[in-house]
Enzyme design. Sequence first.
Site, PDB file in Angstrom:
ATOM      1  N   LYS A   1       0.840  -1.218   0.000  1.00 14.19           N
ATOM      2  CA  LYS A   1       0.000   0.000   0.000  1.00 14.19           C
ATOM      3  C   LYS A   1       0.864   1.254   0.000  1.00 14.19           C
ATOM      4  CE  LYS A   1       0.650   1.408   4.381  1.00 14.19           C
ATOM      5  NZ  LYS A   1       0.990   2.734   4.884  1.00 14.19           N
TER       6      LYS A   1
ATOM      7  N   THR B   1      -3.781   5.545   3.470  1.00 14.04           N
ATOM      8  CA  THR B   1      -2.499   6.111   3.031  1.00 14.04           C
ATOM      9  C   THR B   1      -2.610   6.850   1.698  1.00 14.04           C
ATOM     10  OG1 THR B   1      -1.570   4.175   4.130  1.00 14.04           O
ATOM     11  CG2 THR B   1      -0.038   5.536   2.932  1.00 14.04           C
TER      12      THR B   1
HETATM   13  O1  LIG Z   1       1.456   3.261   7.721  1.00  8.92           O
HETATM   14  C1  LIG Z   1       0.920   4.317   7.919  1.00  8.92           C
HETATM   15  C2  LIG Z   1      -0.530   4.434   8.100  1.00  8.92           C
HETATM   16  O2  LIG Z   1      -1.122   3.210   8.354  1.00  8.92           O
HETATM   17  C3  LIG Z   1       1.722   5.561   7.931  1.00  8.92           C
HETATM   18  O3  LIG Z   1       1.903   5.938   6.625  1.00  8.92           O
HETATM   19  P1  LIG Z   1       3.208   6.740   6.188  1.00  8.92           P
HETATM   20  O4  LIG Z   1       4.394   5.911   6.529  1.00  8.92           O
HETATM   21  O5  LIG Z   1       3.007   6.950   4.719  1.00  8.92           O
HETATM   22  O6  LIG Z   1       3.179   8.032   6.946  1.00  8.92           O
END
Ligand SMILES: O=C(CO)COP(=O)(O)O
Length: 316
Positions: A181, A238
């Site tokens: 993701k 995300t």
């Molecule tokens: O894993 C995350 C949300 O579940 C955090 O996302 P980021 O690492 O892109 O900030």
Amino acid sequence: MNVAILGAGAFGTALACALGHAQLWARDAEHAAEIARTRRNTRRLPGVDLPETVTVTHDLTTIDAEILLLAMPMQQMRGFLREHADFLAPRILVACSKGVDMELLIGPVGVIEQALPGTQAALLTGPSFAADIARGLPTALTIAARDAELAETLQTRLSTENLRLYRNTDVTGAELGGALKNVIAIAAGMVIGAGLGESARAALMARGYAEMQRLALALGAETETLAGLSGFGDLVLTCGSEKSRNFRYGMALGADADFNAGTTVEGAATARAVARLARERGVDMPITRMVAAVLDGMLTLTEAKGALLARPLTLE
Ligand SMILES: O=C(CO)COP(=O)(O)O
Ligand SMILES: NC(=O)C1=CN([C@@H]2O[C@H](COP(=O)(O)OP(=O)(O)OC[C@H]3O[C@@H](n4cnc5c(N)ncnc54)[C@H](OP(=O)(O)O)[C@@H]3O)[C@@H](O)[C@H]2O)C=CC1
């Protein structure tokens, strides 16, 4: 069972806040001392006060816990396990990282199993921004372990009033959901940053999800896992929020804007690792391939967009 969190980044600090009674380990002595003194981690998670019941240390020998949450970037985990093998091996290790190791092309539990054979290992993953968890906002995550009994023990021990854990024994599916993701989120950020529109982002998310499922199936995971918190749930979070570092990184690339190089962006290394893995396994993952090519400077964003749109028309 006592819990300690190894890695005082945004996520480790947030988990310490959520669990309340825990030890938090920082690799940097000065950083540990500063957090202990101010009760704040201004470097990684500003604006959050640590509960008094959390103790902070830089000394692993002072850790008194059977369960260790490993909250560090994916590409750092292999070295960390090697360096501290004797201390880690007899305990239950819960990886909190999202990604695929660039050298081994496996996820965090796989890396633990390879580095420390016989150690009890699990994965904590799913949709959650550190800031939300730290503030005590309602969050649901997946705890995955091949051993169903271990998954249940950890589910009970780590769930709190506002942090609700669902258990799963499909470790590969949970690992892949969290890793892949992030790659799609970089692509979604590029689309928004370049002004290509929200319809294009929705298309990328749906087709990205299709390629996540293709790889998961090829690696023996269950598609239901990908449809759950660790896959679909985290993909939606995300790709849809500027709180995500992966999404913001993509936006900066799409807009040709600056981005702080010190920020943890797990999807960048994972895009390259997964592009290789998919090629080796003969799995078609065009979006991941394009993200890796853009990051490596092999294609411009315009060329990547053109290549995706020019693919032969096909069944959904
Ligand atoms: O894993 C995350 C949300 O579940 C955090 O996302 P980021 O690492 O892109 O900030
Ligand atoms: N932030 C979030 O919202 C969420 C993050 N995650 C996942 O958690 C993992 C960690 O991310 P996050 O906490 O946000 O990242 P941060 O960038 O905030 O922090 C990373 C932490 O890892 C430490 N670290 C780096 N290298 C090593 C090493 N070799 N040995 C020990 N510790 C090390 C850093 O120490 P130092 O400060 O000294 O550099 C820092 O404390 C990632 O895989 C991420 O995907 C999962 C869910 C939510």
